[in-house]
Design a protein around this motif. Structure first.
Motif, short mmCIF file in Angstrom:
data_model
loop_
_atom_site.label_atom_id
_atom_site.label_comp_id
_atom_site.label_asym_id
_atom_site.label_seq_id
_atom_site.Cartn_x
_atom_site.Cartn_y
_atom_site.Cartn_z
N VAL A 122 0.86 -1.18 0.00
CA VAL A 122 0.00 0.00 0.00
C VAL A 122 0.90 1.23 0.00
N CYS B 6 -1.15 -0.93 -4.23
CA CYS B 6 -2.38 -0.17 -4.00
C CYS B 6 -2.07 1.32 -3.87
N ARG C 243 -4.49 5.39 -4.26
CA ARG C 243 -5.83 5.96 -4.45
C ARG C 243 -6.08 6.44 -5.86
N TYR D 253 -2.68 -4.00 -9.80
CA TYR D 253 -2.88 -2.87 -8.90
C TYR D 253 -4.34 -2.78 -8.49
N THR D 254 -4.59 -2.04 -7.40
CA THR D 254 -5.94 -1.76 -6.92
C THR D 254 -5.94 -0.37 -6.31
N THR D 255 -7.11 0.21 -6.16
CA THR D 255 -7.22 1.54 -5.55
C THR D 255 -7.81 1.48 -4.14
N ASP D 256 -8.04 0.29 -3.60
CA ASP D 256 -8.66 0.15 -2.28
C ASP D 256 -7.86 -0.85 -1.45
N TRP D 257 -7.23 -0.39 -0.38
CA TRP D 257 -6.41 -1.28 0.44
C TRP D 257 -7.26 -2.36 1.12
N LEU E 286 -7.30 -5.24 -1.11
CA LEU E 286 -6.00 -5.92 -1.05
C LEU E 286 -5.97 -6.90 0.13
#
Length: 412
Positions: free
Chosen positions: A13, A45, A47, A64-68, A71
């Motif tokens: 993150v 991760c 935002r 990748y992701t935008t929300d921990w 994850l």
């Protein structure tokens, strides 16, 4: 949490300064060290979808992701690496531990003692289920620092009498430098004290094996207001349309905000056994870029480390005949020195980034073999208690302030 085919799947993150440093280490660790598990860079991760997608590609992450929270919820993540500003450390780390993920969290552990205490207590509870956690004080992993600790532990310095530690930078000397998150208490917790002072607090306690028991401190904020940033990355930032005199392109001053952290902190301290210590952390030391120096004086000798010469130690051995005494330079690049057998032939230097690779090496080995890594979250809490005591002492006119033992506060 067991590994899959001897693989530890990492989710990180954050992707800025520390995220890049950690990514470099995750990419490198299994290519340099023979470890009982392979670290896989599974998920990063952030935002901002565009920026984190670019970071994933540039830094070498699978996805990748935008929300921990997503994850942490994934079954295919074994390790959560927290590289965010301090205001989110506790929430992310606590959720990860509760989900059975191993956690590596950047220093300082949290923004407050209450957060750090909750994180340390959760880590102690998680240990019983085989879930490991570590606080990321990377300078412990500089080979010369590890060698310094070894000299002290072996009794080469005799009875420890003095500890002298400074960490000096100058990246905010310009009063027009913008109000980045590191200058805001709600995000950073403190200023130079927590950002760089935490390093020398941990380093001196680690090298000497002694705990700071009390402090008397002063802090100062030299620039009380700064222009709001248009953008920032790592330790760099910009102001919209600013010119050399600090005005915007239209001749008007840009909007400003209050600096709510310290620019410098200076304190004296006692360590276990009555050792006398002095500490200075400043981001206003003009001309000093990343100048961390620690010196330990004992009855039989002195050892000193300078981060800007990180492959070296200065060592004075007072047991030598008087005619032969003097400071010697130890080049810490031999294969028998800590960590160095994995790198280059003797005399070939390593750098700042290697401390993170060594950190990942120790973390992966500990997790894969079921050993609790160090520094633990309890160690991180110990540093947080010192930071808190320094802040309280400064607020009370430098009054002597005792530091609680971390284990006692967790047990309570």
């Amino acid at each position: 949490m067991s590994t899959t085919d001897r693989e530890l799947r990492v989710g990180m993150v954050g992707y800025a300064f520390m995220g890049a440093a950690h990514s470099q280490a995750w990419r490198t660790v299994n290519r340099v060290f023979d470890l009982p598990a392979r670290a896989r860079m599974s998920l990063i991760c952030g935002r901002d979808a565009g920026k984190v997608a670019d970071a994933a590609d540039r830094l070498g992450w699978d996805a990748y992701t935008t929300d921990w929270r997503d994850l942490i919820a994934r079954d295919d993540i074994d390790v959560v690496d927290v590289c965010t500003p301090g205001d989110s450390h506790a929430e992310i780390a606590l959720a990860a531990l509760a989900a059975g993920k191993h956690v590596l969290c950047e220093k300082p552990l949290a923004n407050t003692v209450s957060e750090a205490r909750a994180m340390a207590a959760a880590a102690v509870t998680a240990q019983a289920a085989g879930v490991r956690s570590m606080c990321g004080f990377n300078y412990r992993r500089v080979p010369a620092v590890a060698m310094m600790r070894q000299l002290v532990a072996d009794g080469r310095l005799g009875v420890i009498r003095h500890v002298r530690a400074t960490y000096l930078q100058d990246w905010i000397v310009d009063p027009q430098f913008p109000l980045v998150w590191r200058l805001q208490r709600d995000k950073a917790g403190s200023g130079a004290l927590g950002d760089i002072g935490a390093h020398i607090i941990d380093l001196t306690q680690y090298v000497t094996g002694r705990r700071i028991t009390g402090v008397s401190a002063v802090t100062e904020t030299f620039v009380k207001e700064r222009p709001l940033p248009a953008g920032s990355s790592g330790l760099a930032a910009t102001v919209d349309g600013a010119t050399a005199d600090g005005n915007g392109a239209d001749g008007h001053r840009p909007a400003t905000g209050a600096v709510t952290v310290d620019d410098a902190a200076v304190f004296v301290a006692r360590l276990d056994g009555g050792v006398l210590a002095t500490y200075e952390a400043s981001r206003f030391a003009t001309g000093r870029k990343n100048a961390l120096r620690v010196e330990i004086n004992g009855s039989l000798g002195t050892v000193a480390f300078d981060l800007e010469r990180l492959n070296e130690l200065e060592f004075y051995d007072a047991t030598r005949p008087a005619a032969e005494q003097g400071f010697s330079r130890i080049l810490v690049t031999e294969g028998e020195h800590p960590y160095m057998s994995a790198w280059w032939p003797p005399g070939h230097l390593i750098g700042y980034e290697h401390s993170f690779t060594h950190q990942m090496r120790d973390f992966v080995e500990a997790v894969a073999t079921g050993v609790d890594p160090a520094p633990s979250f309890v160690d991180g809490l110990q540093v947080q208690l010192v930071l808190d005591a320094v802040t309280r002492s400064a607020e009370l006119g430098s009054s002597w302030t005792e530091v609680e033992p971390a284990l006692a506060t967790v047990a309570a």
